[in-house]
Design an enzyme around this catalytic site. Sequence first.
Site, mmCIF file in Angstrom:
data_model
loop_
_atom_site.group_PDB
_atom_site.id
_atom_site.type_symbol
_atom_site.label_atom_id
_atom_site.label_comp_id
_atom_site.label_asym_id
_atom_site.label_seq_id
_atom_site.Cartn_x
_atom_site.Cartn_y
_atom_site.Cartn_z
ATOM 1 N N GLU A 186 0.840 -1.213 0.000
ATOM 2 C CA GLU A 186 0.000 0.000 0.000
ATOM 3 C C GLU A 186 0.872 1.259 0.000
ATOM 4 O O GLU A 186 0.579 2.232 -0.696
ATOM 5 C CB GLU A 186 -0.969 -0.007 1.184
ATOM 6 C CG GLU A 186 -1.879 1.208 1.188
ATOM 7 C CD GLU A 186 -3.362 0.913 1.386
ATOM 8 O OE1 GLU A 186 -3.755 -0.264 1.444
ATOM 9 O OE2 GLU A 186 -4.131 1.883 1.472
ATOM 10 N N ASP A 235 -4.993 -2.135 9.650
ATOM 11 C CA ASP A 235 -6.016 -2.596 8.701
ATOM 12 C C ASP A 235 -5.707 -3.986 8.166
ATOM 13 O O ASP A 235 -6.559 -4.870 8.134
ATOM 14 C CB ASP A 235 -6.126 -1.614 7.529
ATOM 15 C CG ASP A 235 -6.491 -0.217 7.985
ATOM 16 O OD1 ASP A 235 -6.905 -0.064 9.151
ATOM 17 O OD2 ASP A 235 -6.348 0.725 7.184
HETATM 18 P P1 ADP Z 1 -10.887 2.015 2.107
HETATM 19 O O1 ADP Z 1 -11.133 2.863 3.300
HETATM 20 O O2 ADP Z 1 -12.130 1.290 1.707
HETATM 21 O O3 ADP Z 1 -9.700 1.120 2.238
HETATM 22 P P2 ADP Z 1 -9.251 3.180 0.071
HETATM 23 O O4 ADP Z 1 -9.385 4.424 -0.720
HETATM 24 O O5 ADP Z 1 -8.041 2.967 0.871
HETATM 25 O O6 ADP Z 1 -10.580 3.052 0.925
HETATM 26 O O7 ADP Z 1 -9.334 1.932 -0.930
HETATM 27 C C1 ADP Z 1 -10.364 1.825 -1.875
HETATM 28 C C2 ADP Z 1 -9.801 1.247 -3.169
HETATM 29 O O8 ADP Z 1 -9.542 -0.169 -3.014
HETATM 30 C C3 ADP Z 1 -10.763 1.341 -4.326
HETATM 31 O O9 ADP Z 1 -10.698 2.600 -4.953
HETATM 32 C C4 ADP Z 1 -10.258 0.217 -5.232
HETATM 33 O O10 ADP Z 1 -9.140 0.653 -5.970
HETATM 34 C C5 ADP Z 1 -9.799 -0.840 -4.229
HETATM 35 N N1 ADP Z 1 -10.921 -1.778 -4.038
HETATM 36 C C6 ADP Z 1 -11.747 -1.849 -2.987
HETATM 37 N N2 ADP Z 1 -12.704 -2.781 -3.160
HETATM 38 C C7 ADP Z 1 -12.488 -3.307 -4.368
HETATM 39 C C8 ADP Z 1 -13.166 -4.312 -5.153
HETATM 40 N N3 ADP Z 1 -14.251 -4.928 -4.715
HETATM 41 N N4 ADP Z 1 -12.640 -4.589 -6.372
HETATM 42 C C9 ADP Z 1 -11.537 -3.958 -6.829
HETATM 43 N N5 ADP Z 1 -10.888 -3.016 -6.146
HETATM 44 C C10 ADP Z 1 -11.346 -2.678 -4.937
HETATM 45 MG MG MG Z 2 -7.734 1.839 2.569
#
Ligand code: ADP
Ligand code: MG
Length: 382
Positions: free
Chosen positions: A156, A168
């Site tokens: 990440e 996380d």
């Molecule tokens: P969160 O708080 O949910 O972790 P982030 O911005 O860190 O928010 O991460 C969200 C990102 O993770 C999305 O924009 C996408 O790129 C990836 N992601 C999350 N869920 C999925 C999914 N079901 N399929 C593909 N990518 C996903």
């Molecule tokens: Mg995140």
Amino acid sequence: MKDDVKKIFVEKFKTEPLIVRSPGRINIIGEHTDYNNGFVLPAAIDKAIYIAASKRDDYLISLHAANFNEDFTVKISEIAPSKQNWPNYILGIVDQLKKINKNITGFNAVVDGDVPLGAGLSSSAAVECATVFALNELFELQLDKMQMVKLAQAAEHAFAGVKVGIMDMFASMFGKKENVIKLDCRSLQYEYVPFHLPGIKIVLLNTNVKHSLASTEYNTRRKECEQGVEWIKENHPEVNSLRDATIEMLNTMVLPKDKLVYKRCRFIVEEIQRLLQACEDLKKDDVSALGKKMFATHDGLSKDYEVSCKELDFLVDAVRNNKNVFGARMMGGGFGGCTINLVKEEAVENLVEDVGNIYQKEMNLPLTAYIVSIEDGTSVLK
Ligand code: ADP
Ligand code: MG
């Protein structure tokens, strides 16, 4: 969900996949304590990311995101952060594997899930943990869970460009049904604490906002905490983080120098104490005591640490005097995302409707509610 991801995979790649589930997470109490070497108290939930994957005979990575109906293909030797964003959480893992000389060949993968994106439930960590767990199985890499967690965090940092703490990924990987994880962010030692509150539901209320202040303020808070530690160190060289600090040290060494830095640091020291006491409440199944601490955490985050926003404050105030709600607070880094509420089971439905109505009226925004249960961490689905 598992059947869906399998069906999509088989249609696309005409072979049987390995399927891995990795959950999103909540945090009961202990906010902004991770980077201060304190404790956090997260748990994995019943919303998860699913990855179906199989090995290929060549060196291609062929990906499909079911939620976005998008494909992505790249040669292993050519992976780099992509503008498409979602592949980065998968490619970042491959990149880290390369760095530790765990060389893999090509693979196919379909990713699907029901963790809401960007709501503070760590969908990104769930994607990373699912990916590393699947690749570890497929290619027999012999990584243990802790190695996988650290690798997911590094992925990440490198491929999504976000300097997240370890909580996380740790919660997604190590989650245990009906237990929260008391994680010591200094030693990475952890202990499961049973979360046994019969008749109580965990309700997340999503503000559906994410204010752009979040990342700059996050960095400022980190600096303010470091400043406090520096001042304490002048008299107490043994103090390396706010984890080692006491209120008395803050009163004598930080308060005279800067009131704002003092307020920030005092919140952290109090929050670490509150978390330790909250674990005792849980051991006694004392939901009232736990709930009061959650409200106290919210007030500290809002007034002293100043990482809340009007939408989060509104949602906490909306349930503060409701006898069916034991505790509520903003969850996550702040400036948006969800509140976490402990609510009497029979009152959940009305509460969600009532709060949803006044939120829409006063904030002119929709409210989304998730009722979550605490489930196991990352695993292969048979
Ligand atoms: P969160 O708080 O949910 O972790 P982030 O911005 O860190 O928010 O991460 C969200 C990102 O993770 C999305 O924009 C996408 O790129 C990836 N992601 C999350 N869920 C999925 C999914 N079901 N399929 C593909 N990518 C996903
Ligand atoms: Mg995140």
